[in-house]
Design an enzyme around this catalytic site. Structure first.
Site, PDB file in Angstrom:
ATOM      1  N   GLU B  50      16.664  48.737  61.358  1.00 35.77           N
ATOM      2  CA  GLU B  50      16.149  49.439  60.094  1.00 35.77           C
ATOM      3  C   GLU B  50      16.992  50.792  59.918  1.00 35.77           C
ATOM      4  OE1 GLU B  50      15.072  46.873  57.754  1.00 35.77           O
ATOM      5  OE2 GLU B  50      15.045  49.142  57.084  1.00 35.77           O
ATOM      6  N   CYS B  81      25.682  45.891  60.058  1.00 32.06           N
ATOM      7  CA  CYS B  81      24.428  46.079  58.823  1.00 32.06           C
ATOM      8  C   CYS B  81      23.770  47.664  58.813  1.00 32.06           C
ATOM      9  CB  CYS B  81      23.466  45.112  59.343  1.00 32.06           C
ATOM     10  SG  CYS B  81      22.089  45.254  58.004  1.00 32.06           S
ATOM     11  N   ARG B 108      22.394  49.951  49.909  1.00 33.79           N
ATOM     12  CA  ARG B 108      21.404  49.563  51.181  1.00 33.79           C
ATOM     13  C   ARG B 108      20.574  48.341  50.311  1.00 33.79           C
ATOM     14  NH1 ARG B 108      16.383  53.074  53.049  1.00 33.79           N
ATOM     15  NH2 ARG B 108      16.021  50.926  54.049  1.00 33.79           N
ATOM     16  N   HIS B 173      26.144  39.802  60.519  1.00 34.02           N
ATOM     17  CA  HIS B 173      25.423  39.905  62.027  1.00 34.02           C
ATOM     18  C   HIS B 173      26.380  39.003  62.982  1.00 34.02           C
ATOM     19  CE1 HIS B 173      22.131  42.695  61.090  1.00 34.02           C
ATOM     20  NE2 HIS B 173      21.938  42.056  60.200  1.00 34.02           N
ATOM     21  N   GLU B 175      26.541  39.089  65.923  1.00 40.04           N
ATOM     22  CA  GLU B 175      25.873  38.818  67.270  1.00 40.04           C
ATOM     23  C   GLU B 175      24.729  37.883  67.193  1.00 40.04           C
ATOM     24  OE1 GLU B 175      25.337  41.430  64.981  1.00 40.04           O
ATOM     25  OE2 GLU B 175      23.273  41.800  64.939  1.00 40.04           O
TER      26      GLU B 175
END
Lengths: 294, 193
Positions: B50, B81, B108, B173, B175
């Site tokens: 976040e 992100c 966002r 993402h 990852e």
């Protein structure tokens, strides 16, 4: 091709919440306080567990109006609770656009045999568990995140510790078994065989596991993190304390720096009185929330 | 040659996955919880999480000045992100905690709430011919770019990956995929810097 609601996308949001604190809120004002304090998400509900416990009666999904107000008030993810097995409450929450659904024992169960088929939804679900078998049954139904149940609304961390240690212990036990012993282990845990094999191979749950139910202080949060939680839910612990803002901030920092006693000492100073706690042995057995769910 | 040390800002978010990917790419992944630990690393990854939470904790523990200083001295940074948001000069709707290092304006949660989150194949010529699985979770996009920003990938016309000098950002993402090509690309950037 765009794919929505895949397990990667559902479990992925939980991965992003790791190391964070998810706070129970009952209105937009509390949601803003939680957001400002550094909550990674908020859980919208009508009453915090301590009040549900005190009020008795049937606890249900919150009023959609309140949930929408909370969604408008903050930019962080908003979660909301449905009763165990109440797939229509879940359909309603999905249509509102909440980011995660908690199929929660804190509310009064709607089905005493079955949980919601969570594969049926695009929105991800988090479910409670007291042991590895229960966690794997929920994952088998499509849960994309697990939280250990603890005993909600008590401000007493002892059950949260018990459930986290139980799961960690059982994972370690599975890891130690030979392949031919896993079917018998699956029978013992009452868990899907494939998921048992996966845990035995990887040595961990396939989804994120947070701790919930009884966390009331920064030290409680850090304790659960040191015991292996990926993050924490704080329910009554914040808004039932004397100074919610200060306590919320302190718990956020304690969750990040859970291994640093100096930081923990610093953030624990002068944050006002914690919520009054309940001794578990003084709660009648049938009033324990953790036994709801099957 | 000694392995490169790639730090992952470990205040909140998907830290473990980045460290694993860094290790898969042949470098050493280092979890960074305090500003003084930044001195041990050759480059930094700001992970997904976040952005409000990571931003607040960065400010509280004095990471912002430390990171800006090291960036000025040549340290490459990759943001995924939330990390993308925290590197941006401007965030639509505001986020007072950004580092403001990269000449981009971002929005966002631009792709929507969680039920709009998705995975989709992306064309990223800079890392190879085969498509890359982009996992977008309440993801941002880049609305405006400065003149030195190089667009590396778009999805439905929106910029989702970009590079400006030693800054790399993705709205998605890598990852979470096990595909290490973007981490390889970043580590190559670090070697060249």
């Amino acid at each position: 091709m765009v794919k929505r609601g895949t397990i990667k996308v559902k479990a992925g949001l939980a991965e992003m919440l790791k190391g964070g604190v998810i706070m129970d809120v009952t209105n937009a004002e509390q949601a803003k306080i939680a957001d400002e304090a550094g909550a990674v998400a908020v859980m919208a509900l009508e009453r915090v567990p301590a009040d549900i416990r005190a009020a008795g009666g049937v606890a249900r999904m919150a009023d959609p109006l309140i949930i929408e107000e909370i969604m408008k008030a903050v930019s962080i993810p908003v979660m909301a609770k449905v009763r165990i097995g109440h797939f229509v409450e879940a359909q309603i929450l999905e249509s509102l656009g909440v980011d995660y659904i908690d199929e929660s024992e804190v509310l009064t169960p709607a089905d005493e045999a079955n949980h919601v088929d969570k594969f049926d939804f695009t929105v991800p679900f988090v479910c409670g568990a007291t042991n590895l078998g229960e966690a794997l049954r929920r994952i088998g139904e499509g849960a994309a995140m697990i939280r250990t149940k603890g005993e909600a609304g008590t401000g007493n961390v002892v059950e949260a510790v018990r459930h986290m240690r139980t799961i960690t212990g059982e994972v370690g036990w599975l890891k130690s078994l030979k392949k031919e012993e896993l079917m018998s282990a699956a029978k013992k845990l009452q868990a899907p065989y494939e998921l048992v094999c996966e845990v035995a191979r990887t040595g961990k749950l396939s989804v994120v596991n947070f701790s919930a139910g009884g966390i009331a202080t920064p030290a409680d949060a850090a304790l659960m993190m040191q015991l292996g939680a990926d993050g924490v839910f704080v329910g009554s612990g914040i808004f039932k304390s004397k100074n919610p803002e200060a306590r919320a901030k302190a718990i956020v920092e304690a969750t990040t720096h859970f291994n640093d006693p100096e930081v923990l000492a610093e953030v624990s100073k002068g944050i006002g009185e914690a919520m009054a706690g309940l001794e578990i042995s003084e709660i009648e057995k049938e009033k324990l929330i953790q036994h709801r769910g099957w | 040659m000694n392995k490169l040390n790639i730090g992952v800002l470990s205040l909140q978010g998907a830290v473990r996955e980045h460290i694993q990917m860094i290790e898969n790419s042949g470098a050493h992944g280092v979890s960074i919880k305090k500003p003084h630990e930044l001195s041990k690393i050759d480059a930094l990854i700001i992970p997904g999480g976040e952005s409000t939470v990571i931003g607040k904790l960065m400010a509280k523990y004095g990471f912002d000045d430390a990171i800006k200083e090291l960036y000025k001295d040549g340290m490459p940074i990759y943001g995924t992100c939330a990390g993308l948001i925290l590197l941006a000069q401007k965030v639509v709707g505001g986020n007072k905690y950004t580092l403001g290092l990269m000449n981009i304006e971002v929005r966002r949660n631009a792709f929507g709430r969680q039920k709009e989150s998705f995975e989709a194949d992306l064309e990223i010529p800079g890392i190879g011919k085969n498509p890359f699985t982009g996992i977008f979770i309440r993801a941002p996009w880049i609305e405006l770019i400065g003149k030195d920003v190089h667009v590396m990938a778009k999805f439905k016309g929106k910029i989702v990956m970009a590079q400006e000098g030693r800054l790399l950002v993705t709205a998605f993402h890598p990852e979470l995929t096990g595909d290490k090509r973007i981490h390889d690309y970043f580590i190559e950037m670090v070697k060249k810097s």
